[in-house]
Design an enzyme around this catalytic site. Structure first.
Site, mmCIF file in Angstrom:
data_model
loop_
_atom_site.group_PDB
_atom_site.id
_atom_site.type_symbol
_atom_site.label_atom_id
_atom_site.label_comp_id
_atom_site.label_asym_id
_atom_site.label_seq_id
_atom_site.Cartn_x
_atom_site.Cartn_y
_atom_site.Cartn_z
ATOM 1 N N LYS A 114 0.860 -1.183 0.000
ATOM 2 C CA LYS A 114 0.000 0.000 0.000
ATOM 3 C C LYS A 114 0.886 1.220 0.000
ATOM 4 O O LYS A 114 2.031 1.173 0.435
ATOM 5 C CB LYS A 114 -0.868 0.017 1.269
ATOM 6 C CG LYS A 114 -2.128 0.828 1.102
ATOM 7 C CD LYS A 114 -3.149 0.032 0.325
ATOM 8 C CE LYS A 114 -4.511 0.662 0.304
ATOM 9 N NZ LYS A 114 -5.529 -0.339 -0.089
HETATM 10 N N1 GLU Z 1 -7.245 -0.077 -3.271
HETATM 11 C C1 GLU Z 1 -7.963 -1.274 -3.572
HETATM 12 C C2 GLU Z 1 -7.986 -2.193 -2.361
HETATM 13 O O1 GLU Z 1 -7.823 -1.765 -1.245
HETATM 14 C C3 GLU Z 1 -7.473 -1.947 -4.833
HETATM 15 C C4 GLU Z 1 -6.040 -2.368 -4.827
HETATM 16 C C5 GLU Z 1 -5.529 -2.873 -6.187
HETATM 17 O O2 GLU Z 1 -6.311 -2.953 -7.116
HETATM 18 O O3 GLU Z 1 -4.342 -3.162 -6.257
HETATM 19 O O4 GLU Z 1 -8.259 -3.354 -2.463
#
Ligand code: GLU
Length: 424
Positions: A114
């Site tokens: 993240k």
């Molecule tokens: N931000 C989204 C999540 O928390 C998608 C992450 C992604 O597609 O890599 O799952």
């Protein structure tokens, strides 16, 4: 920089501490050995960057951002980028850990990561936002790559921002690398169906749950906290299934109508006015109180730390569907469990986004694109299979769906780690 606090701003519970407590509950039940526990309880790589951005008035402002990779045992690191005033290193660590479990629960070959920048994008002009994105992309590029770590949208980040990210990375290496980021516009290698994927995946899970537990969706009253990328399409999908969306909350206000809103008109109203407040036929309510409105299904679709020991006993829903990451604390989980409120956990429920991100990455790598039906069908298959596995694990171990999802995910990541071995 302004730090406007709102109802959907997380309260004091530390997200990483919560993620670790959830991990410990499942690790205990799995009798996970202490060595593996130590590996999986920590994030593998953490990068903090302080970087300058040229503002429209000619001044330079320094922003702080992070990219954290929790685990890469099952594949390249994967996870979104968040632009929000409340971003912190511990929040990003927690979100990275949850990404590892999420990818493992749905069985896609990624690890978890993240990123985030402490900023309020609503107070930045488009060119300031572009400058910030491009400079941040450059700063974290030492971790990023299509086979190393693939970012995506998260809170307050859009397909346009992903496109700037992709362009910045591509310029540095001298050729286009669409697979370096997902959630892009389709004109630059984005996938059909990615925009609504998180909402669609949540609906797939809700339908599986309803079928299995004889939960009637027709006429069910729904309250949604957050009306952005996830909450807004979710309202329409659920309405199409016969649900009544009776309450909606956003950062700047909340609305209630026990007879239900027309979701598509509400979405249009928000697109035109920038807010849900003042929508025809709605009563304003305090955003904090929206979680406690009478309803059958409560869907937190904003930030973490929303359902806590302070409000869990006042939740009236029978079912909590976590479209957001980390909205419920372990204390609240226990209270809801005692009261018979079922929680469909984030790492299962909102995995549709990263699943279609995986499809986008695969399509980019092959330069071969699928139509929307194919994307949605494959998504449905992944989500319903994941739900079945989690439900079965919950029955086998006599635990909540959250603990079952963690048991499943942690055992898969532990298995990959054991099989690869610890080097040297
Ligand atoms: N931000 C989204 C999540 O928390 C998608 C992450 C992604 O597609 O890599 O799952």
């Amino acid at each position: 920089m302004s730090t406007t606090r709102s109802s959907v701003t997380p309260i004091s519970e530390n997200a990483f501490d919560i993620a670790r407590r959830q991990f410990d509950i499942a690790a205990d039940l799995l009798h996970l050995d202490s060595n593996l526990r130590a590996v999986l309880r920590n994030c593998k790589r953490e990068l903090t960057v302080n970087f300058p951005v040229k503002m429209d008035d000619g001044s330079i402002r320094v922003f702080q951002g992070y990219r954290v990779q929790h685990n890469i045992a099952r594949g390249p690191a994967k996870g979104g980028l968040r632009f929000h005033p409340s971003v912190s290193l511990d929040e990003v660590r927690a979100l990275a850990m949850w990404m590892t479990w999420k990818c493992a629960v749905v069985g896609i070959p990624f690890g978890g990561a993240k990123g985030g920048v402490i900023c309020d994008p609503k107070r930045l002009s488009t060119s300031e936002l572009e400058n910030l994105t491009r400079r941040f992309a450059t700063e974290i590029s030492l971790l990023i790559g299509p086979d190393r770590d693939i970012p995506a949208p998260d809170v307050n980040t859009s397909p346009q921002i992903m496109s700037w990210f992709m362009d910045t990375y591509s310029m540095a290496v001298g050729h286009s690398v669409p697979a370096v980021v997902t959630g892009k516009p389709q004109s630059v290698g984005g996938s059909e169906g990615r925009m609504e994927a998180t909402a669609r995946g949540a609906v797939d899970v809700i339908q599986e749950f309803a079928k299995q537990r004889q939960f009637t969706l027709n006429g069910a009253r729904v309250v949604i906290q957050g009306f952005g990328n996830v909450g807004s399409p979710l309202a329409s999908f659920l309405q199409n299934l016969g649900c009544r969306v009776v309450g909606v909350a956003e950062e700047n206000g909340a609305i209630y109508n026990p007879r239900g809103f027309d979701a598509s008109r509400l979405r249009l109203y928000k697109r035109e006015t920038g807010s849900i407040v003042g929508f025809n036929g709605s009563d304003p309510v305090y955003p904090v109180g929206v979680l406690e409105l009478p309803c059958d299904i409560l869907i937190p679709a904003a930030l973490e730390g929303q359902i806590t020991q302070r409000n869990a006993d006042r939740i009236k829903a029978r079912l909590v569907v976590e479209a957001a990451n980390g909205p419920t604390t372990p204390e609240a989980d226990a209270i809801l469990g005692e009261r018979g409120v079922v929680v469909v956990p984030d790492i299962l429920c909102n995995a549709g986004g990263v699943t279609v991100s995986y499809f986008e990455w695969v399509q980019d790598l092959q330069s071969f694109f699928w139509d929307e039906d194919e994307v949605n069908q494959r998504l449905q298959k992944v989500m319903s299979r994941a739900y079945q596995s989690v439900a079965r694990t919950a029955d086998d171990h006599n635990v909540s769906l959250r603990t079952a999802a963690h048991i499943l995910a942690i055992s898969r990541v532990a298995d990959a780690t054991r099989t690869r071995g610890i080097f040297p």
